[in-house]
Write a protein that holds these residues in place. Structure first.
Motif, short mmCIF file in Angstrom:
data_model
loop_
_atom_site.label_atom_id
_atom_site.label_comp_id
_atom_site.label_asym_id
_atom_site.label_seq_id
_atom_site.Cartn_x
_atom_site.Cartn_y
_atom_site.Cartn_z
N ALA A 96 59.19 21.35 74.18
CA ALA A 96 59.31 22.77 73.83
C ALA A 96 58.45 23.63 74.76
CB ALA A 96 58.90 22.98 72.37
N ASN A 97 57.24 23.19 75.04
CA ASN A 97 56.36 23.95 75.93
C ASN A 97 56.94 24.06 77.34
OD1 ASN A 97 54.50 24.50 73.93
ND2 ASN A 97 53.15 22.79 74.47
N MET A 98 57.51 22.94 77.85
CA MET A 98 58.12 22.99 79.19
C MET A 98 59.29 23.96 79.22
SD MET A 98 58.12 19.15 80.81
CE MET A 98 58.32 18.21 79.31
N LEU A 99 60.14 23.90 78.21
CA LEU A 99 61.31 24.78 78.18
C LEU A 99 60.91 26.24 78.00
CD1 LEU A 99 63.79 22.63 76.05
CD2 LEU A 99 63.74 22.93 78.54
N ASP A 100 59.90 26.48 77.18
CA ASP A 100 59.43 27.86 77.00
C ASP A 100 58.80 28.39 78.30
OD1 ASP A 100 60.33 27.70 74.41
OD2 ASP A 100 58.34 27.44 73.53
N ASP A 101 58.09 27.52 79.01
CA ASP A 101 57.50 27.91 80.28
C ASP A 101 58.60 28.23 81.30
OD1 ASP A 101 55.67 28.38 82.32
OD2 ASP A 101 55.23 26.26 82.68
N ALA A 102 59.62 27.37 81.35
CA ALA A 102 60.74 27.62 82.28
C ALA A 102 61.42 28.94 81.93
CB ALA A 102 61.73 26.46 82.22
N HIS A 103 61.62 29.19 80.65
CA HIS A 103 62.26 30.44 80.21
C HIS A 103 61.42 31.65 80.63
CE1 HIS A 103 64.72 33.12 77.80
NE2 HIS A 103 63.60 33.60 77.27
N ALA A 104 60.12 31.55 80.45
CA ALA A 104 59.23 32.65 80.82
C ALA A 104 59.27 32.91 82.33
CB ALA A 104 57.80 32.34 80.38
N ARG A 105 59.55 31.87 83.10
CA ARG A 105 59.65 32.01 84.56
C ARG A 105 61.07 32.36 85.00
NH1 ARG A 105 54.96 29.86 86.77
NH2 ARG A 105 53.77 28.54 85.35
N ARG A 106 61.95 32.59 84.04
CA ARG A 106 63.37 32.92 84.29
C ARG A 106 64.09 31.79 85.04
NH1 ARG A 106 60.99 38.14 84.62
NH2 ARG A 106 61.91 39.55 83.11
N LEU A 107 63.73 30.56 84.67
CA LEU A 107 64.36 29.38 85.27
C LEU A 107 65.32 28.75 84.26
CD1 LEU A 107 61.36 27.53 86.94
CD2 LEU A 107 63.30 28.55 88.12
N PRO A 108 66.62 28.81 84.48
CA PRO A 108 67.53 28.12 83.58
C PRO A 108 67.23 26.61 83.61
CG PRO A 108 68.73 29.67 84.97
CD PRO A 108 67.33 29.57 85.51
N ALA A 109 67.18 26.00 82.43
CA ALA A 109 66.85 24.58 82.31
C ALA A 109 68.04 23.79 81.80
CB ALA A 109 65.66 24.39 81.38
N PHE A 110 68.05 22.51 82.15
CA PHE A 110 69.09 21.55 81.75
C PHE A 110 68.34 20.26 81.49
CE2 PHE A 110 72.44 18.46 82.47
CZ PHE A 110 73.62 19.10 82.10
N VAL A 111 68.60 19.60 80.35
CA VAL A 111 67.83 18.41 79.98
C VAL A 111 68.74 17.20 79.84
CG1 VAL A 111 66.27 17.40 78.26
CG2 VAL A 111 66.10 19.84 78.81
N VAL A 112 68.30 16.09 80.43
CA VAL A 112 69.01 14.81 80.33
C VAL A 112 68.12 13.86 79.54
CG1 VAL A 112 70.05 12.90 81.62
CG2 VAL A 112 70.15 15.24 82.54
N GLY A 113 68.66 13.35 78.44
CA GLY A 113 67.87 12.53 77.54
C GLY A 113 67.75 11.08 77.95
N PRO A 114 66.93 10.34 77.21
CA PRO A 114 66.68 8.93 77.56
C PRO A 114 67.85 8.02 77.21
CG PRO A 114 65.54 9.51 75.53
CD PRO A 114 66.16 10.78 76.04
N PRO A 115 68.17 7.08 78.08
CA PRO A 115 69.22 6.11 77.78
C PRO A 115 68.66 4.95 76.96
CG PRO A 115 68.43 5.75 80.00
CD PRO A 115 67.68 6.94 79.46
N PRO A 116 69.52 4.12 76.40
CA PRO A 116 69.04 2.98 75.62
C PRO A 116 68.45 1.89 76.49
CG PRO A 116 71.43 2.95 75.76
CD PRO A 116 70.98 4.22 76.40
N ALA A 117 67.66 1.04 75.83
CA ALA A 117 67.07 -0.14 76.48
C ALA A 117 67.86 -1.37 76.05
CB ALA A 117 65.61 -0.26 76.06
N ALA A 118 67.44 -2.51 76.52
CA ALA A 118 68.08 -3.77 76.12
C ALA A 118 67.46 -4.32 74.84
CB ALA A 118 67.95 -4.80 77.25
N ASP A 119 66.39 -3.71 74.35
CA ASP A 119 65.65 -4.19 73.19
C ASP A 119 66.03 -3.38 71.94
OD1 ASP A 119 62.96 -3.59 71.50
OD2 ASP A 119 62.93 -5.66 72.25
N HIS A 120 66.50 -4.06 70.88
CA HIS A 120 66.98 -3.37 69.68
C HIS A 120 65.87 -2.57 69.00
CE1 HIS A 120 69.22 -2.45 66.09
NE2 HIS A 120 68.27 -3.01 65.35
N ALA A 121 64.69 -3.14 68.82
CA ALA A 121 63.59 -2.44 68.15
C ALA A 121 63.18 -1.19 68.92
CB ALA A 121 62.40 -3.38 67.96
N LEU A 122 63.13 -1.31 70.22
CA LEU A 122 62.80 -0.17 71.07
C LEU A 122 63.88 0.91 70.97
CD1 LEU A 122 60.95 1.19 73.15
CD2 LEU A 122 62.08 -0.18 74.93
#
Length: 195
Positions: A96-122
């Motif tokens: 949230a802080n990174m996105l708010d900082d980018a917004h304050a700097r008038r930088l459009p942001a795009f976020v790519v989330g984490p992919p899965p691992a090979a470990d079920h518990a993780l």
């Protein structure tokens, strides 16, 4: 247009024998007939959102410099927050802080989330982290690419992870992430037609 892509080893394409990662593949598929596009890949292996929040602007700002064109930032998130022992509320606040900082700097942001691992518990923890990141982006009207759900049981993703070091994908896996990015708001975010 200058785009800085900040994040961890996945942003850098670690493990990709073609050395493109998902960022190189996305850039290659982005039409540049009507605009010149410069993409700067700024990945640090093992970096969590706290560390990323500390460094992203100092590095991106240097790439933007005094350039008068359009600037944008892409944040590629992995699972380092889990490995660093960060709580879900802390991860939420860091993004949230990174996105708010980018917004304050008038930088459009795009976020790519984490992919899965090979470990079920993780994966149970990555799923929660991805949902948290998605919610932060939704509340700020920032595009978010969910890489977890589509790849969780994807045979090619799992095979690619197993054929590498078990932590980073290889060529096919990065191709899958690139496909998700390209088909989940990338062209619309840039304001360019789909090829």
């Amino acid at each position: 247009m200058r785009i800085c892509v900040v994040g961890d080893a996945l942003v850098s394409g670690v493990g990709d024998p073609k050395a493109l990662g998902w960022v190189g593949r996305v850039a290659a598929r982005t039409p540049q007939d009507e605009m010149a596009l410069s993409v700067y890949t700024l990945g640090v292996p093992g970096e969590n959102t706290a560390d990323l929040g500390t460094r992203w602007w100092s590095e991106a700002g240097r790439r933007f410099g005094d350039h008068q064109g359009e600037h944008r930032v892409v944040i590629g998130l992995g699972r380092a927050d889990i490995e660093a022992g960060l709580s879900i509320p802390r991860s939420r606040l860091n993004l949230a802080n990174m996105l708010d900082d980018a917004h304050a700097r008038r930088l459009p942001a795009f976020v790519v989330g984490p992919p899965p691992a090979a470990d079920h518990a993780l994966n149970l923890r990555i799923e929660e982290l991805s949902a948290t990141f998605s919610d932060v982006c939704r509340r700020r009207s920032v595009p978010y690419v969910d890489c977890f759900d589509p790849l969780y049981a994807h045979e090619d993703w799992l095979t690619d992870l197993a054929s590498g070091d078990g932590e980073h994908p290889r060529q096919a896996g990065y191709g899958l992430i690139a496909w998700l990015v390209l088909h989940n708001g990338w062209y619309e975010w840039l304001g360019v037609p789909r090829p």
